[in-house]
Design a protein around this motif. Structure first.
Motif, PDB file in Angstrom:
ATOM      1  N   GLY A  68       0.778  -1.218   0.000  1.00  0.00           N
ATOM      2  CA  GLY A  68       0.000   0.000   0.000  1.00  0.00           C
ATOM      3  C   GLY A  68       0.814   1.275   0.000  1.00  0.00           C
ATOM      4  O   GLY A  68       0.369   2.294  -0.508  1.00  0.00           O
ATOM      5  N   PHE A  69       2.042   1.281   0.579  1.00  0.00           N
ATOM      6  CA  PHE A  69       2.846   2.487   0.686  1.00  0.00           C
ATOM      7  C   PHE A  69       3.904   2.585  -0.408  1.00  0.00           C
ATOM      8  O   PHE A  69       4.741   3.467  -0.370  1.00  0.00           O
ATOM      9  N   THR A 127      -6.002  -2.264   1.623  1.00  0.00           N
ATOM     10  CA  THR A 127      -4.996  -1.200   1.576  1.00  0.00           C
ATOM     11  C   THR A 127      -5.053  -0.422   2.883  1.00  0.00           C
ATOM     12  O   THR A 127      -6.039  -0.508   3.619  1.00  0.00           O
ATOM     13  N   PRO A 128      -4.038   0.378   3.175  1.00  0.00           N
ATOM     14  CA  PRO A 128      -4.059   1.173   4.416  1.00  0.00           C
ATOM     15  C   PRO A 128      -4.822   2.486   4.268  1.00  0.00           C
ATOM     16  O   PRO A 128      -4.635   3.394   5.057  1.00  0.00           O
ATOM     17  N   PHE A 129      -5.701   2.575   3.258  1.00  0.00           N
ATOM     18  CA  PHE A 129      -6.373   3.833   2.957  1.00  0.00           C
ATOM     19  C   PHE A 129      -7.876   3.726   3.183  1.00  0.00           C
ATOM     20  O   PHE A 129      -8.470   2.659   3.049  1.00  0.00           O
ATOM     21  N   TRP A 253      -4.769   7.773   5.446  1.00  0.00           N
ATOM     22  CA  TRP A 253      -3.964   6.559   5.559  1.00  0.00           C
ATOM     23  C   TRP A 253      -3.530   6.363   7.003  1.00  0.00           C
ATOM     24  O   TRP A 253      -3.518   7.281   7.801  1.00  0.00           O
TER      25      TRP A 253
END
Length: 714
Positions: A68-69, A127-129, A253
């Protein structure tokens, strides 16, 4: 919202927790593939967008797709994979924890239908979003569109856009004509859309000049729905005919690892480095880091690129001291010149003559005691004045002056509570005292010092809309004096969050007794509740000056006391009808399943809108079915439409609660059903007034008591 909170939808599936495990795996993979963080921030060649750690650049597109990053450098700039789509990164914020991107964010369809469902049009699961609910707006552009954000079988938001005539469309205004906007739900991970034609819903076609235009301009009926940065899009009349592309969208995020307290227990993966503060986000499933006060840098890095001490004394533009500055780790000290005392700060007390020298010169201990007493008194006075100013600021913030000028005396004086009184009554608003939750906020059960049991409504956030609802409910209740309305006891205006204090209703909401319990109420009790609710609405429409439209009549806003007497609640969205007005034009507000379709289409609120909502409640009492329920193959169905269909097919008893059928008989049930269907007529002018409905219900109650309603089939 009622005293026990909003009710959930049992058809909605429980949110999947698989993506939480995926995020942990993604984070571990990032450590393996990317190694130690590099100097911060990085940039793609030819791009000015800073990419601070924990975001990193990778030249492996498969890793970028997975992590994700990870950012991929392309000729068009830095790119990020979100689900199955690639988006251009515009900027990344470490301090505020957001990411601004652009790409394929607009859903568009031009076919008329009865409910097109698009699953995972934008999908951030895994995802981290999440879609930022503070920086984005959900927007719909079109002339025949209702777009709803779904979560399973329940709705989390949405809005309606229509065009009554070409002249009604205003460029720059997104108020429901040609364009509408709504808030993005909190913690939204997947944009599942249900796009519906308003004309198909109501089986009516638009009238007037716009209808003529639509025959020659089919693109005017195209629907475009998107989530975009609320400051990036301004509606234009031409947007109805053109494609919308490359609209910026903001994503929040976070680092997966649970709450900060949980993340600290795993030091090998904990991301906050030295001189940082951790704060929990993402519904307690993630966290972010900030540099502590007096430090600046990247809180996710160690060493010189991490959070380093700020030398405030070298700030020539804003030198903090009046005389001499001494830098310290995480702060600074100011020193006064000889013979002076004080904190030495420009924005503090500064430096003043040292009174100790005068005490020494006077040579008297009594003078020292006097000065000490004077100091304590001054400190107490300053603290008291500061507290008074804070309370006055909250009083004004919560609409105190407006209430003071407009409160009406019909109900007698309200009690004014202090925040400390209500904190004591609720054990500092303990979770153990929560009686319900809803869109407005949380309701707590409290016991006052005089042993009175009360319900305390506390707004969940402080913004203009919440204060408006708070003030509106007080103004409405100040004019209402009816035994079947929940009584407002008092208010607290000196706290940051507005507080309203009501009588506590012991048996909760009618919704609970109809849908969440296996013990059914007798039909005679249900009929009495319907009659009492109808009398309240008739009172609001006819006896108050000006007349009041409740605007959110539903079973969860009808509370029941210990004797199952109805108490109507939640007047936060109610509206007064001024003299000589036939309707009030407002942004559409209400609850799906109860909302008047005519109001839904025209935004014109009338007293007949309450009649429609009451008709849905009357059907609930007959059937014990929810206003929006799951039918065959798990499709979401409208109770009002389904009930009407069965009635006209002579299959009414298939949906009526068997206890009602046994106690009342088929003839009586048919009379009540006919009354409900009259309330549900599409045109408001064809519906009865609430006073007529109340009269008919009272007549039915008398017939039941006299056992004069006899089922011919028995």
């Amino acid at each position: 919202m009622n005293m026990l909170g909003a009710q959930g939808n049992p058809c909605a599936a429980a949110p999947s927790r698989v993506y939480l495990v995926q995020l942990l795996l993604l984070y571990l993979l990032s450590l393996f593939f990317m190694g130690s963080p590099q100097s911060d921030p990085a940039k793609c060649p030819g791009s000015s967008v800073a990419i601070p750690y924990p975001f990193t650049i990778s030249d492996n597109s498969s890793i970028v797709r997975t992590l994700g990053f990870a950012i991929l450098c392309e000729p068009a700039g830095p790119m990020l994979w979100l689900g199955s789509k690639l988006y251009t990164v515009l900027n990344i914020s470490l301090d505020q924890g957001y990411l601004r991107v652009t790409g394929d964010t607009v859903y568009s369809q031009c076919q008329q239908n009865n409910g097109l469902v698009t699953t995972n049009f934008l999908n951030l699961v895994g995802t981290p979003f999440t879609f930022s609910h503070t920086l984005n707006k959900f927007t719909v552009v079109g002339c025949d569109a209702m777009a709803m954000i779904r979560s399973g079988y329940s709705y989390r938001g949405g809005c309606v856009s229509f065009c009554a005539s070409e002249g009604s469309i205003t460029t720059g205004a997104c108020s429901g004509v040609g364009c509408c906007q709504a808030s993005v739900p909190e913690e939204l991970k997947a944009l599942d859309l249900e796009v519906t034609s308003i004309r198909s819903q109501l089986q009516q076609s638009p009238s007037g000049s716009w209808s003529n235009i639509s025959r020659n301009n089919t693109s005017a009926w195209c629907t475009k729905a998107f989530i975009a940065d609320q400051g990036s899009y301004v509606f234009s009349r031409g947007d109805l005919d053109r494609n919308l592309t490359n609209l910026p969208m903001v994503l929040d995020w976070s680092i997966y690892g649970g709450r900060c307290s949980d993340a600290r227990r795993a030091p090998q993966t904990y991301m906050c480095k030295e001189n940082t503060e951790c704060y929990t986000v993402a519904n307690n499933t993630g966290y972010r880091c900030n540099c502590s006060e007096g430090f600046r840098g990247n809180p996710y890095l160690q060493g010189p690129d991490g959070c380093q001490d700020i030398d405030e004394c070298k700030d020539e533009m804003e030198y903090p001291c009046t005389h001499k500055c001494i830098n310290t780790v995480g702060g600074f000290n100011c020193v006064c010149s000889m013979g002076m005392t004080g904190d030495g700060k420009k924005h503090g007390n500064g430096c003043r003559r040292d009174t100790k020298l005068l005490i020494t010169a006077g040579g008297g201990l009594p003078l020292l005691l006097v000065l000490l007493m004077l100091g304590f008194w001054t400190h107490w006075l300053v603290k008291k004045r500061k507290l008074a100013k804070t309370r006055q600021r909250y009083f004004l913030q919560n609409g105190g002056m407006f209430l003071k000028q407009h409160m009406f005396p019909q109900r007698g004086p309200l009690r004014i509570f202090t925040s400390s009184e209500l904190e004591k009554a609720t054990d500092r608003f303990s979770d153990n005292n929560i009686a319900g939750r809803g869109g407005f906020g949380t309701v707590y059960k409290g016991v006052l010092c005089d042993q009175m049991v009360v319900a305390i409504k506390k707004a969940q956030r402080v913004d203009e809309s919440q204060v408006e609802q708070f003030v509106n409910e007080m103004l409405i209740l100040s004019q209402v004096n009816h035994k079947n309305v929940v009584q407002l006891i008092g208010v607290c205006l000196e706290s940051e969050v507005p507080l309203l204090v009501y009588e506590f209703i012991t048996n909760g909401a009618l919704y609970h007794h109809l849908h969440n319990t296996s013990v059914p109420m007798p039909w005679e009790v249900r009929l009495r509740i319907a009659f009492e609710t109808a009398t309240v609405l008739a009172y609001l429409h006819m006896a108050t000056k000006p007349p009041i439209i409740h605007r959110d009549v539903k079973s969860s806003n009808i509370l029941l006391d210990e004797s199952f007497t109805a108490k109507v609640s939640d007047f936060g969205s109610s509206r007064p009808m001024l003299h000589n007005q036939t309707h009030v034009t407002t942004l559409v507000h209400g609850t799906m399943g109860y909302m008047d379709p005519e109001y839904f289409q025209t935004s014109q609120l009338t007293e007949r809108s309450d009649v429609y909502s009451f008709g849905v409640v009357l059907i609930e009492l007959l059937t014990r079915e929810k206003p929006i329920f799951c039918g065959k193959l798990d499709e979401v169905r409208s109770l009002a439409l389904h009930f009407s269909t069965l009635f006209h097919e002579n299959r009414l008893m298939e949906i009526v609660d068997h206890q009602v059928a046994e106690e009342a008989g088929a003839s009586h049930v048919k009379i009540v059903a006919q009354l409900a269907l009259r309330c549900l007529r599409l045109k408001g002018e064809e519906r009865p007034r609430m006073i007529e409905v109340a009269d008919e219900l009272e007549a039915l109650r008398r017939l039941i008591k006299q056992h004069s309603v006899v089922d011919p089939e028995e």
